[in-house]
Motif scaffolding. Structure first.
Motif, mmCIF file in Angstrom:
data_model
loop_
_atom_site.group_PDB
_atom_site.id
_atom_site.type_symbol
_atom_site.label_atom_id
_atom_site.label_comp_id
_atom_site.label_asym_id
_atom_site.label_seq_id
_atom_site.Cartn_x
_atom_site.Cartn_y
_atom_site.Cartn_z
ATOM 1 N N SER A 1 21.231 11.835 32.764
ATOM 2 C CA SER A 1 22.712 12.298 32.365
ATOM 3 C C SER A 1 23.781 11.567 31.807
ATOM 4 N N ALA A 2 23.698 10.539 32.442
ATOM 5 C CA ALA A 2 24.689 9.281 32.494
ATOM 6 C C ALA A 2 24.416 8.279 31.541
ATOM 7 N N ALA A 3 23.291 8.390 30.179
ATOM 8 C CA ALA A 3 23.196 7.890 29.745
ATOM 9 C C ALA A 3 23.057 8.934 28.549
ATOM 10 N N THR A 4 23.149 9.783 28.468
ATOM 11 C CA THR A 4 23.458 10.340 27.741
ATOM 12 C C THR A 4 24.587 11.344 26.629
ATOM 13 N N ILE A 5 25.731 11.065 27.878
ATOM 14 C CA ILE A 5 27.026 10.978 28.039
ATOM 15 C C ILE A 5 28.003 9.859 26.447
ATOM 16 N N VAL A 6 27.269 9.081 26.259
ATOM 17 C CA VAL A 6 27.369 7.650 25.506
ATOM 18 C C VAL A 6 26.932 8.069 24.428
ATOM 19 N N PRO A 7 25.724 8.549 23.777
ATOM 20 C CA PRO A 7 25.523 9.493 22.293
ATOM 21 C C PRO A 7 26.356 10.506 22.086
ATOM 22 N N LEU A 8 26.460 11.142 23.081
ATOM 23 C CA LEU A 8 27.475 12.560 23.105
ATOM 24 C C LEU A 8 28.883 12.141 22.861
ATOM 25 N N PHE B 1 29.087 17.967 34.253
ATOM 26 C CA PHE B 1 29.014 16.723 33.854
ATOM 27 C C PHE B 1 29.287 16.133 33.028
ATOM 28 N N MET B 2 27.338 16.249 32.571
ATOM 29 C CA MET B 2 27.664 15.763 30.321
ATOM 30 C C MET B 2 28.595 16.330 29.805
ATOM 31 N N THR B 3 28.984 17.476 30.051
ATOM 32 C CA THR B 3 29.380 17.985 28.989
ATOM 33 C C THR B 3 31.171 17.875 28.906
ATOM 34 N N LEU B 4 31.594 18.552 30.029
ATOM 35 C CA LEU B 4 32.664 18.136 30.467
ATOM 36 C C LEU B 4 33.279 16.502 30.244
ATOM 37 N N THR B 5 32.495 15.173 30.874
ATOM 38 C CA THR B 5 32.890 13.738 30.915
ATOM 39 C C THR B 5 32.791 13.646 29.447
ATOM 40 N N SER B 6 32.237 14.310 28.034
ATOM 41 C CA SER B 6 32.052 14.127 27.072
ATOM 42 C C SER B 6 32.507 14.373 25.774
ATOM 43 N N THR B 7 33.287 15.678 26.973
ATOM 44 C CA THR B 7 34.339 16.299 25.778
ATOM 45 C C THR B 7 35.774 15.151 26.098
ATOM 46 N N LEU B 8 35.684 15.117 27.810
ATOM 47 C CA LEU B 8 37.215 14.290 27.948
ATOM 48 C C LEU B 8 37.507 13.096 27.164
ATOM 49 N N ALA B 9 36.008 12.208 26.837
ATOM 50 C CA ALA B 9 35.520 11.420 26.498
ATOM 51 C C ALA B 9 35.887 11.471 24.888
ATOM 52 N N GLY C 1 20.893 20.988 37.681
ATOM 53 C CA GLY C 1 20.273 20.654 36.600
ATOM 54 C C GLY C 1 21.397 21.909 35.443
ATOM 55 N N ILE C 2 22.263 22.162 36.866
ATOM 56 C CA ILE C 2 23.560 22.802 35.903
ATOM 57 C C ILE C 2 24.534 21.751 36.560
ATOM 58 N N ARG C 3 24.668 20.968 37.426
ATOM 59 C CA ARG C 3 25.423 20.060 38.086
ATOM 60 C C ARG C 3 25.311 19.207 37.023
ATOM 61 N N ASP C 4 24.385 18.492 36.219
ATOM 62 C CA ASP C 4 24.392 17.633 35.965
ATOM 63 C C ASP C 4 24.799 17.698 34.173
ATOM 64 N N THR C 5 24.343 19.331 33.883
ATOM 65 C CA THR C 5 24.765 19.700 32.408
ATOM 66 C C THR C 5 26.313 19.518 32.414
#
Length: 219
Positions: free
Chosen positions: A90-97, A19-27, A13-17
């Motif tokens: 987590s990968a799908a959540t990146i899109v709306p984020l 991943f989502m946070t950093l990837t979404s922020t960069l994108a 859960g920590i890893r996915d969180t």
């Protein structure tokens, strides 16, 4: 003490969180940074005023930011499924984020660039600097401390959004908190996931503010 399986689940859960946070922020910055620059430049007090361009970006930004993230998350499920192939995880959540973060980041960048001393900008232009050089070598450089602070704020906000996505199977710590802490009434797991999110938030904020302070000292 938690079982090994529970500890592994929390670690994932920590890893996915993260991943989502950093990837979404960069994108989000890949879209939001240029957007913020254009907003600052085309504003009536910018170096290249352009009311139609500013108004279009202003309206888009306001519309997206006015929609609560949870509602946007649900509305975008068909689009997310089309892009990623599924609407959960987590990968799908990146899109709306990314979609919700980009206009927010754009506004933070715009605000930071508008704080730059206009005298410095005019001095650069009087020496023959092009608009592009003014943006790259003056505005972004002079606003670097504020930009880093804004990035830190954006990172914390996106972390919160990623946890919120857990209500619809978004993955990460938020998903664990909902599935186990809420639906299964496992209060201990709920408390641990909340504490882990708080710790991650503090780590992000500490790192970001430390970098901002170092950038300020280099001025």
């Amino acid at each position: 003490m938690f079982e090994a399986q529970t500890i592994q689940m929390l670690a994932e859960g920590i890893r996915d969180t993260v991943f989502m946070t950093l990837t979404s922020t960069l994108a989000g910055y890949a879209i939001g940074l240029p957007m913020g620059v254009v907003l600052a430049v085309t504003d009536k007090d910018g170096i290249r005023p352009n009311r139609p361009v500013y108004r279009i970006l202003d309206v888009i930004s306001n519309i997206v930011r006015s929609i609560p993230f949870l509602i946007l998350l649900i509305v975008l499920i068909p689009f997310t499924r089309m892009v990623v192939g599924k609407s959960y995880g987590s990968a799908a959540t990146i899109v709306p984020l990314v979609i919700t973060a980009a206009p927010y980041i754009g506004r933070l960048v715009e605000s930071s660039l508008k704080e730059v001393d206009k005298g410095v900008i005019e001095a650069a232009r009087s020496m023959g600097a092009s608009d592009w050089n003014v943006i790259i070598h003056v505005m972004l450089v002079e606003a670097r401390t504020s930009l880093i602070t804004g990035a830190t704020i954006a990172l914390g906000t996106i972390l919160g959004y990623s946890a919120m996505a857990g209500t619809v199977g978004g993955g990460g710590l938020g998903d664990i908190a909902v599935r186990y802490g809420y639906y299964r009434y496992q209060t201990d797991i709920m408390i641990v996931t909340v504490l882990l999110i708080i710790i991650l938030f503090q780590i992000f904020q500490t790192i970001g503010m430390t970098i901002a302070k170092k950038a300020e000292k280099r001025k």
